[in-house]
Design an enzyme around this catalytic site. Structure first.
Site, mmCIF file in Angstrom:
data_model
loop_
_atom_site.group_PDB
_atom_site.id
_atom_site.type_symbol
_atom_site.label_atom_id
_atom_site.label_comp_id
_atom_site.label_asym_id
_atom_site.label_seq_id
_atom_site.Cartn_x
_atom_site.Cartn_y
_atom_site.Cartn_z
ATOM 1 N N GLU A 17 0.874 -1.181 0.000
ATOM 2 C CA GLU A 17 0.000 0.000 0.000
ATOM 3 C C GLU A 17 0.897 1.213 0.000
ATOM 4 O O GLU A 17 1.623 1.450 0.962
ATOM 5 C CB GLU A 17 -0.770 0.106 1.324
ATOM 6 N N ASP A 70 -5.270 8.976 10.651
ATOM 7 C CA ASP A 70 -3.934 8.498 10.976
ATOM 8 C C ASP A 70 -3.450 8.999 12.329
ATOM 9 O O ASP A 70 -3.659 10.149 12.698
ATOM 10 C CB ASP A 70 -2.949 8.935 9.888
#
Lengths: 444, 272
Positions: B55, B66
């Site tokens: 990824e 995040d």
């Protein structure tokens, strides 16, 4: 005059609001559809983890607004605790400058000093109703943080406020106010360490704490239902002003004007007038150093469509879609996005948006202080500056008796450090009339 | 008529893993971290040490999902000038290793680039598709159409808070795999794996035959083995980023990355 009075006669009967908070979930032509879309703007561009919480909030809010007991309690708190309804004041000296009759909606007189109290009382009461014990909020200059901390203290909720580290240093007084009110203030160091990063951090908190925590969003932006929910709590501004105007003058204003950052005070004013086709609607964005420079916060005038903080709206981003840092002397307008309903109102032409520079806003602030004895928030000074531009146009079209309704969304106490620096008001400075003094004026 | 991807997709990785009776190991790094060249070396090293698919994170200014580790890495990449063009270049170089290579991106950079143009860029570079953490299928019609036309993987997320109905519609919109974000919280290594993961995977399987990958929090082989016992893919991000963030220099960072990848690769083969 005759056509105006015909209009106002027909619309008076439709006006039911006007006492206090003037709440109501409208489902008019300008409101969002059931999925939170205002035309091509809005929606819910968020992590799947938050979808359930936003659905829960949507249901709870819709039910609350239909519940007479909820509205009645909020109305009472608004009146007895926050000072609603705020007065409508015809500013005679300002009117002379503008060339038309300028009516100021005095949100600066409310508890905590701005319209923000309307939003947080509504959201905090909703939080209580949902059985949650903790609220989180983001803040830029600290006004929404202070309002959230106040509402949390009032309703007995735990409160955590995320604030960009740059802003905690710029607004130390508001940090102290929030802490005194019992809130935890978390400085956010990531990204540009300003409002947008505080929103990011609050969202991160919320993803992890959503079961017991409500997010008191500070403006009419973000994912559905926040733009509509915040509008439902701030629309009392316009509902009250519309009724006050009709009662006193027997007619509607020719135009309404407000400053626009995220847009909660502006949508709160505009909503009551959107279905009145003869009322012109004007929003004033923060032009910073000028929209032709890269230092401004005028997302509608100088930005483009994109997705930020859960909503498709007008944003400031580069050609790769990376958010660009905004700039405004007003921390409350210093945000690279705007509420999606404003984007829609601009796209359809129902509302007009212009930018006001830092200098124009600060000139208007000084003018209002000296001519009316009112020190506005720098945010609100953008609306005053806008009124000074709009007034002559209205006068040309409708004559000097035209009514221009301006939202004075907050007071300027919080901005005295900025004003001191801008105008060279330091007690150590030698000048006695510093405004515009070429020796001390940082504008050169 | 658009070109159809000739790069390897996640179906290839799952076919290989299935034949070996193990889970797929999917590794994440932000593009351009610590710089463009090193990020390609790092992702290549991960593949060589046993990571099955990569990824490539597109660094974004406002990464709401995040945690601090990936935020810091993405910020460093942005500060170094890594933008969409660099990301697509990196995809091409990593896909050349033969490992299926996805881009994980917040949505605004794709919108700004143009959804069709982004999809074409993936096809041209041999990329497998997209993982979209802040795009749900009900807002993704443009991307779904573009991906379907080109045979690209389209990976949406399901969460412990998702209703069964949303798990079903989301899972059915996925191609490649379904990303089960198995803790309620942001990305970051955790000392224990989530008790929410197993039930979420089970609910997802009830709705689709598409493989299910579990992400958020795995950092070592033992955790990987545990997740591999009930999931089709184990997704690791922060632990890899940490290797590079904590290292005193690039070479020791790459060495740490290889060790971590090897440990995790052993874990997905153990299926404890």
């Amino acid at each position: 005059m005759t056509t105006d009075e015909t209009t106002s006669t027909t619309t008076t009967t439709a006006t039911t609001a006007g006492t206090a908070a003037g709440l109501g979930v409208a489902h008019g032509a300008w409101d969002a559809d059931e999925n939170g879309w205002f035309g091509d703007f809005g929606g819910r561009w968020i992590p799947e983890a938050l979808v359930a919480a936003l659905e829960e909030l949507t249901v709870a809010w819709t039910e609350a607004m239909a519940d007479e007991a909820f509205r009645s309690e909020l109305d009472q708190v608004g009146r007895e605790y926050a000072g609603l309804p705020s007065p409508l004041y015809e500013a005679r000296a300002l009117s002379e400058k503008a060339g038309v009759r300028v009516l100021l909606k005095r949100e600066d007189l409310l508890h905590t000093g701005a319209h923000k109290i309307r939003n947080v009382l509504g959201q905090a009461l909703l939080t209580k109703r949902m059985g949650k014990k903790r609220v989180i909020a983001e803040t830029g200059a600290g006004q929404h943080g202070v309002a959230s901390a106040t509402a949390a203290a009032f309703f007995g909720l735990d409160c955590t406020v995320y604030m960009g580290a740059v802003d905690t240093r710029r607004q130390a007084l508001n940090v102290a106010r929030m802490r005194l009110l019992g809130a935890e203030v978390v400085p956010v160091e990531s990204g540009s360490a300003t409002l947008k990063d505080a929103i990011n951090e609050a969202m991160r908190d919320w993803v992890a704490s959503v079961d017991e925590t409500a997010y008191l969003f500070g403006t009419a932006a973000g994912p559905h239902p926040f733009p509509s929910l915040v509008q439902s709590f701030t629309r009392g501004i316009g509902d009250e002003a519309r009724a006050q105007c009709l009662e006193r003058y027997g007619r509607l204003p020719h135009a309404v004007a407000a400053c626009v950052g995220g847009g909660s005070n502006a949508i709160g004013l505009f909503t009551a007038f959107l279905d009145d086709p003869d009322v012109a609607v004007w929003g004033y964005e923060a032009g910073g150093d000028g929209v032709d420079t890269d230092r401004h916060a005028a997302t509608i005038v100088g930005g483009g469509a994109g997705v930020l903080h859960g909503s498709r709206t007008m944003i400031l981003a580069d050609s790769d879609g990376q958010t660009v840092e905004s700039h405004s002397i007003s921390a409350g307008l210093d945000y690279p996005g705007v509420g999606p309903q404003h984007a829609h109102l601009a796209a359809t032409g129902r509302a007009h948006y212009e930018a006001v520079t830092d200098t124009e806003a600060m000139d208007a602030l000084a003018l209002l202080a000296r001519s009316e004895g009112i020190i506005p928030a720098i945010e609100s000074a953008h609306a005053i500056a806008g009124a000074l531009k709009l007034g002559p146009r209205l006068a040309a079209e409708h004559g000097p008796d035209a009514l221009l309704l301006v939202n004075l969304s907050g007071r300027g106490d919080k901005d005295m450090v900025t004003a001191t620096r801008w105008f060279g008001l330091d007690p150590e400075a030698a000048t006695t009339d510093p405004v515009g003094d070429p020796d001390t004026d940082p504008r050169g | 008529m658009s070109a159809v991807t000739t790069g390897r997709t996640m179906a290839d990785a799952f076919a290989t893993a299935h034949a070996e009776d193990r889970a797929v190991l999917l590794g994440f790094l932000p593009a351009g971290f610590p710089d463009v060249e090193t990020s390609v070396r790092a992702m290549t090293a991960m593949v060589e040490a046993g990571v099955d698919a990569i990824e490539v994170g597109l660094p974004y200014t406002d990464p709401v999902l995040d945690g601090p580790v990936i935020q810091a890495a993405a910020q460093q990449a942005l500060d170094g000038g890594c933008r969409t063009a660099e990301v697509l270049q990196i995809v091409q170089e990593v896909a050349a290793t033969g490992a299926p290579t996805l881009v994980m991106t917040y949505w605004n950079p794709v919108l700004a680039h143009g959804v069709e143009r982004f999809a074409d860029g993936l096809v041209a570079g041999g990329g497998a598709g997209l993982i979209t953490p802040d795009l749900t299928p009900d807002h993704g019609a443009d991307w779904i159409a573009a991906a379907d036309e080109r045979g690209l993987d389209k990976v949406f997320l399901v969460a412990p808070s998702s209703t069964d109905a949303r798990v079903a519609t989301t899972a059915q919109a996925c191609r490649g795999f379904v990303y089960a974000a198995a803790v309620m919280g942001v990305t970051g290594a955790r000392t224990t794996t989530s008790s929410l993961a197993g039930p979420l995977v089970a609910r997802t399987r009830a709705a689709t035959d598409t493989p299910v990958g579990v992400g958020l929090g795995v950092s070592n082989g033992d955790q990987a083995a545990e997740v591999a016992s009930y999931a089709d893919a184990v997704i690791v991000g922060s632990a890899f980023v940490r290797c590079l963030l904590d290292a005193p220099d690039t070479e020791s960072g790459l060495a740490a990355l290889r060790d971590t990848a090897a440990d995790l690769a052993e874990g997905v083969r153990r299926r404890a």
